[in-house]
Design a protein around this motif. Structure first.
Motif, mmCIF file in Angstrom:
data_model
loop_
_atom_site.group_PDB
_atom_site.id
_atom_site.type_symbol
_atom_site.label_atom_id
_atom_site.label_comp_id
_atom_site.label_asym_id
_atom_site.label_seq_id
_atom_site.Cartn_x
_atom_site.Cartn_y
_atom_site.Cartn_z
ATOM 1 N N THR A 113 0.824 -1.214 0.000
ATOM 2 C CA THR A 113 0.000 0.000 0.000
ATOM 3 C C THR A 113 0.852 1.257 0.000
ATOM 4 O O THR A 113 0.652 2.174 -0.807
ATOM 5 C CB THR A 113 -0.933 0.006 1.219
ATOM 6 N N ALA A 114 1.828 1.311 0.911
ATOM 7 C CA ALA A 114 2.700 2.481 0.993
ATOM 8 C C ALA A 114 3.532 2.628 -0.279
ATOM 9 O O ALA A 114 3.742 3.739 -0.780
ATOM 10 C CB ALA A 114 3.603 2.394 2.216
ATOM 11 N N ALA A 115 4.014 1.515 -0.816
ATOM 12 C CA ALA A 115 4.796 1.568 -2.051
ATOM 13 C C ALA A 115 3.955 2.134 -3.191
ATOM 14 O O ALA A 115 4.447 2.922 -4.009
ATOM 15 C CB ALA A 115 5.318 0.182 -2.403
ATOM 16 N N GLY A 116 2.701 1.739 -3.244
ATOM 17 C CA GLY A 116 1.808 2.281 -4.271
ATOM 18 C C GLY A 116 1.614 3.778 -4.131
ATOM 19 O O GLY A 116 1.558 4.515 -5.130
ATOM 20 N N GLU A 117 1.526 4.256 -2.888
ATOM 21 C CA GLU A 117 1.381 5.692 -2.660
ATOM 22 C C GLU A 117 2.635 6.447 -3.110
ATOM 23 O O GLU A 117 2.548 7.548 -3.664
ATOM 24 C CB GLU A 117 1.117 5.948 -1.172
ATOM 25 N N VAL A 118 3.804 5.859 -2.866
ATOM 26 C CA VAL A 118 5.057 6.485 -3.298
ATOM 27 C C VAL A 118 5.108 6.572 -4.820
ATOM 28 O O VAL A 118 5.505 7.603 -5.384
ATOM 29 C CB VAL A 118 6.268 5.704 -2.750
ATOM 30 N N GLY A 435 -1.016 15.487 1.939
ATOM 31 C CA GLY A 435 -1.274 14.445 0.958
ATOM 32 C C GLY A 435 -0.044 13.653 0.560
ATOM 33 O O GLY A 435 -0.125 12.732 -0.264
ATOM 34 N N ILE A 436 1.109 13.972 1.124
ATOM 35 C CA ILE A 436 2.327 13.213 0.833
ATOM 36 C C ILE A 436 2.244 11.850 1.528
ATOM 37 O O ILE A 436 1.706 11.754 2.631
ATOM 38 C CB ILE A 436 3.571 13.987 1.312
ATOM 39 N N PRO A 437 2.759 10.794 0.903
ATOM 40 C CA PRO A 437 2.743 9.475 1.566
ATOM 41 C C PRO A 437 3.313 9.546 2.975
ATOM 42 O O PRO A 437 4.392 10.086 3.197
ATOM 43 C CB PRO A 437 3.621 8.620 0.647
ATOM 44 N N ILE A 438 2.597 8.985 3.918
ATOM 45 C CA ILE A 438 2.963 9.094 5.327
ATOM 46 C C ILE A 438 4.309 8.440 5.607
ATOM 47 O O ILE A 438 5.021 8.823 6.550
ATOM 48 C CB ILE A 438 1.861 8.476 6.217
ATOM 49 N N CYS A 439 4.702 7.470 4.781
ATOM 50 C CA CYS A 439 5.979 6.793 5.013
ATOM 51 C C CYS A 439 7.174 7.708 4.767
ATOM 52 O O CYS A 439 8.297 7.370 5.138
ATOM 53 C CB CYS A 439 6.087 5.551 4.124
ATOM 54 N N LEU A 440 6.961 8.870 4.166
ATOM 55 C CA LEU A 440 8.039 9.822 3.919
ATOM 56 C C LEU A 440 8.176 10.857 5.035
ATOM 57 O O LEU A 440 9.097 11.672 5.013
ATOM 58 C CB LEU A 440 7.819 10.557 2.582
ATOM 59 N N LYS A 441 7.287 10.819 6.009
ATOM 60 C CA LYS A 441 7.316 11.787 7.103
ATOM 61 C C LYS A 441 8.506 11.541 8.015
ATOM 62 O O LYS A 441 8.769 10.410 8.413
ATOM 63 C CB LYS A 441 6.027 11.704 7.910
ATOM 64 N N THR A 442 9.241 12.605 8.342
ATOM 65 C CA THR A 442 10.314 12.469 9.308
ATOM 66 C C THR A 442 9.721 12.433 10.707
ATOM 67 O O THR A 442 8.893 13.279 11.065
ATOM 68 C CB THR A 442 11.339 13.608 9.173
#
Length: 452
Positions: A113-118, A435-442
């Motif tokens: 899911t996260a990869a798809g958002e990226v 709206g940025i993928p949450i997995c990129l949040k510091t």
């Protein structure tokens, strides 16, 4: 510096002078070493450190507002240690893409899911940069193309095909743009001898230095931004009122908000990112065909996969020359040459001649082209242990924001990351609302895991 104060010398991770000459910076713009004012301003509403695509994009989006927004424009100070866009952005491959043949790694590290958002975010960056090039009339050779990942090794080709079929069956977002070419036609379609298969996807090819510096020109025309080149930041101190004092090699200044667009150099100013974003040295080249010689024009960009772990990238230019990067396998085991290294003033010696006759070796019709390596340069990337950049508010800070650590793929993230940071600052919204993928949040959790 005024007042007789001693300048703190905390930052040992600064861009070095006399960096190797990148092809992208071969035609310096009049802003290249520009200072908007003779003296460094004593204060600014927002200070952006570094003028690559991340920093300039943030400034652009801070000032490029809706017509009905009548609030005063903030004063923005852009600080650059060397020349404009002299860091990673001025030294990279010059295209926006995600290698389709490495999506499996992204899925394994982030989940499907996260990869798809990226992947969707990278696609959005392609069209966002395309739009601003057209809207702002930027002459940066922006061009939508197909980009091929080409496998030369039989076992790798088998794995690539199997993974493509799995993604196709699952409906993974990347497959909407992805096309597979089997061995029967791979060599003819890609022009690469010995091609076992190819995966192609949409890519934006562009001249990164020209894009960034012309976008910066639009920023400065807004009237409230100040550019100061050749002004390294040496230290940052938090004031009692939660503002910040920024020390440079020239003067000091105060601000309430700092944007760190510092990529591989981040830990020099934010020590909590030490061992989280690590500088690594990479190499690239520019290959030309001598006058009077002919070679087939290449309209696609490429990643050549000699094996799964040995990959070069190529970005053909409109004039028929080629930008080629890679050759890491020639020096990868000598980690002292490239890992935790921030000096781009020298070449990586084992790769110095790697690019010689690369086109003749691999491309049909180039055998007698006389193609030669015109220049070789190095650049500093910011590598993260979890493979994702760090974007958002610096954990525990009141007015510090970061967009850095792109693992060699900054073009694919930085423009819209700058838009997100600009919105967080101007609108006071949270990272989640961008709206940025949450997995990129510091986050502090990501910092802690990276250091564990």
């Amino acid at each position: 510096m005024g007042g007789g104060d001693e300048i703190p010398q905390g930052n040992k991770l600064l861009p070095v002078p006399h960096s190797t000459a990148s092809y992208w910076r071969s035609d310096p713009h009049w802003l290249d070493e520009y200072r908007s004012t003779e003296d460094l301003p004593s204060q600014a509403d927002i200070v952006i450190i570094s003028t690559g695509i991340a920093g300039v994009s943030t400034a652009y989006h801070l000032l490029n507002r809706k017509d009905n927004d009548d609030t005063p424009q903030p004063s923005i100070l852009l600080l650059e240690a060397r020349q404009v866009c002299s860091g990673t952005t001025g030294r990279n491959g010059g295209h926006i893409k995600k290698l389709p043949s490495t999506i499996v790694d992204l899925i394994q590290s982030l989940g499907s899911t996260a990869a798809g958002e990226v992947i969707k975010f990278i696609r959005a960056n392609i069209y966002a940069v395309k739009h601003v090039i057209e809207n702002e009339k930027i002459e940066a050779q922006g061009e939508l193309r197909r980009s091929f990942d080409v496998s030369l090794h039989e076992e790798d080709a088998i794995e690539v095909k199997a993974e493509f079929e799995r993604q196709l069956k699952s409906g993974f977002p990347l497959t909407e743009d992805l096309q597979y070419v089997g061995e029967q036609f791979a060599e003819r379609i890609t022009s690469i001898r010995g091609a076992k298969c190819g995966l192609s996807t949409v890519v934006l090819s562009f001249w990164p230095y020209k894009f960034v510096i012309q976008l910066l020109e639009r920023v400065l025309n807004k009237g409230t931004a100040n550019l100061q080149t050749n002004t390294p930041v040496t230290a940052i101190e938090t004031d009692d009122d939660e503002g910040y004092t920024i020390y440079t090699e020239r003067e000091k200044l105060r601000t309430a908000t700092i944007v760190f667009a510092t990529n591989g150099y981040t830990a020099g100013l934010l020590p909590q990112y030490r061992d989280v974003i690590t500088p690594t040295k990479a190499t690239a080249s520019h290959i030309t065909v001598p006058p009077g010689q002919n070679a087939p024009y290449l309209s696609n960009t490429y990643n050549i996969r000699y094996t799964k772990d040995r990959v070069d990238y190529l970005n053909p230019r409109p004039d028929g020359s080629i930008v080629v990067g890679g050759g890491k396998w020639t020096y990868e085991k000598e980690r002292e040459l490239w890992y935790d290294v921030h000096d781009d003033s020298t070449l990586i010696e084992p790769a110095r001649h790697y690019f010689d006759e690369l086109m003749q070796r691999h491309f049909r019709g180039w055998e007698d082209s006389g193609a030669e390596t015109e220049s070789v340069w190095t650049g500093i990337q910011g590598v993260t242990k979890d493979g994702a950049p760090h974007i958002g508010k610096v954990p525990g800070s009141s007015g510090q924001y970061i967009l850095a650590g792109y693992n060699g793929g900054g073009n694919a993230f930085a423009f819209l990351a700058g838009h997100a940071i600009a919105r967080m600052i101007r609108e006071g919204i949270t990272f989640e609302e961008t709206g940025i993928p949450i997995c990129l949040k510091t986050t502090q959790a990501r910092l802690d895991v990276s250091k564990a």
